[in-house]
Design a protein around this motif. Structure first.
Motif, short mmCIF file in Angstrom:
data_model
loop_
_atom_site.label_atom_id
_atom_site.label_comp_id
_atom_site.label_asym_id
_atom_site.label_seq_id
_atom_site.Cartn_x
_atom_site.Cartn_y
_atom_site.Cartn_z
N SER A 233 0.87 -9.54 11.81
CA SER A 233 0.92 -8.10 12.01
C SER A 233 2.35 -7.58 11.82
CB SER A 233 0.42 -7.74 13.41
OG SER A 233 1.40 -8.09 14.38
N LEU A 234 2.47 -6.25 11.74
CA LEU A 234 3.79 -5.64 11.61
C LEU A 234 4.66 -5.89 12.84
CD1 LEU A 234 2.79 -2.21 10.02
CD2 LEU A 234 3.80 -4.19 8.87
N HIS A 235 4.02 -6.23 13.96
CA HIS A 235 4.74 -6.51 15.20
C HIS A 235 5.00 -8.00 15.38
CE1 HIS A 235 4.18 -2.33 16.32
NE2 HIS A 235 2.88 -2.46 16.10
N GLY A 236 4.75 -8.79 14.34
CA GLY A 236 5.05 -10.21 14.40
C GLY A 236 3.99 -11.05 15.08
N ARG A 237 2.78 -10.50 15.27
CA ARG A 237 1.72 -11.23 15.95
C ARG A 237 0.81 -11.92 14.92
NH1 ARG A 237 -3.50 -10.08 17.07
NH2 ARG A 237 -3.23 -7.94 16.28
N SER A 286 -7.94 -5.05 24.02
CA SER A 286 -6.65 -5.49 23.49
C SER A 286 -5.56 -4.97 24.41
CB SER A 286 -6.45 -4.95 22.07
OG SER A 286 -5.19 -5.31 21.57
N ASN A 287 -4.75 -5.90 24.95
CA ASN A 287 -3.66 -5.53 25.85
C ASN A 287 -4.15 -4.71 27.04
OD1 ASN A 287 -1.75 -6.80 24.14
ND2 ASN A 287 -1.59 -4.94 22.89
#
Length: 302
Positions: A233-237, A286-287
């Protein structure tokens, strides 16, 4: 559920689904179906029109829509077509003005179902006519259908098309779920006696990284093949998703009578029919937050 199709430019469409209720998001029991048709060859004498009509009845009963991914028309029985075979020519097409007869009689036959049709993409049979006779049979068919059925929303597409499916709120006109992106290509090659064309999935996955569904036809084979992908993902996940490769068969029987091109070439019998694409909403967490997301499945049409 309201369904509308919009063309952005050649080969790019959005299919927008809006629930009839005033809910901000689709209800838990909501779903929407689409019949994926290719290689109908509906003007051919060997086309299984009873099966086509059964699928059209199912579309009507389910509030579904349908799309054609090429070779809806066969168009092979013209006077100067080297592929022509009089046994495959319907009686109503033997009175001269062959191409005009195909368009007019097919439009008459399909018009009761035209309000459910969204897209007619050309296949190699239609592009062969455009090359030899300089007329676009898909455009002519869509024009004829719109004359006969004022509620026909269909477009004439390209040989390959992007179709984005989205769900929107009727009240706020806002996107309420992630979209599903389908790449449809009529197909190419001979399918392969062993692989049935499945080897093409490896090639197409390389240059179509954004597609959620890749839909092909052409070889009259039928299969559904999911391929899993590792993504970041764009958040590094790191996460996993998949692309669903599907191939739809056709409505023409080239084997049962024991004669013809397919039999002479030693080709096996092919499945007949189409595929159902169904969308529904699902709740995921999610979260610590609950989210509604758009899900889909593809299955064989009976």
């Amino acid at each position: 559920m309201g369904v509308a199709i919009t063309q952005h430019q050649p080969g790019s469409f959005t299919v927008e689904m809006t629930e009839d209720s005033d809910s901000a998001v689709p209800s838990a029991g909501w779903s929407q179906e689409y019949l994926l048709i290719s290689d109908a060859h509906i003007d051919n004498a060997h086309a299984d029109r009873q099966m086509f009509e059964r699928h059209m009845r199912q579309c009507r009963e389910r509030g579904a829509k349908w799309l054609s991914n090429g070779d809806f028309l066969c168009c092979m029985q013209g006077k100067y077509d080297l592929r022509s075979d009089t046994s495959a020519c319907r009686p109503e097409h033997r009175e001269g003005r062959y191409l005009d007869a195909v368009i007019n009689t097919t439009a008459d036959y399909v018009s009761p179902h035209a309000d459910m049709a969204l897209l007619f993409a050309p296949g190699n049979h239609e592009t062969a006519i455009r090359k030899r006779h300089e007329t676009d049979m898909n455009e002519r068919l869509v024009e004829a259908l719109k004359v006969r059925n004022k509620d026909c929303p269909a477009y004439a597409g390209s040989y390959a098309n992007w179709v984005r499916f989205v769900v929107r709120s009727k009240v706020r006109r806002q996107l309420v779920a992630n979209s599903v992106l389908m790449y449809m290509h009529h197909g190419y090659g001979g399918g392969g006696p062993v692989t049935r064309g499945t080897i093409q999935t490896a090639r197409m996955a390389v240059y179509l990284p954004d597609a959620d569904i890749i839909w092909t036809g052409h070889t009259h084979d039928e299969w559904i093949m999911p391929i899993q992908r590792a993504r970041l993902s764009l958040h590094g996940r790191p996460y996993l998703d998949r692309v669903l490769h599907v191939r739809s068969p056709g409505y023409k029987d080239e084997f049962s009578e024991g004669n013809g091109w397919a039999v002479e070439k030693g080709m096996p019998p092919k499945p007949k029919g189409a595929l159902w694409l169904r969308f529904w909403m699902d709740s995921v967490r999610s979260n610590g937050h609950s989210m509604r997301t758009l899900r889909f499945e593809v299955r064989e049409a009976q």
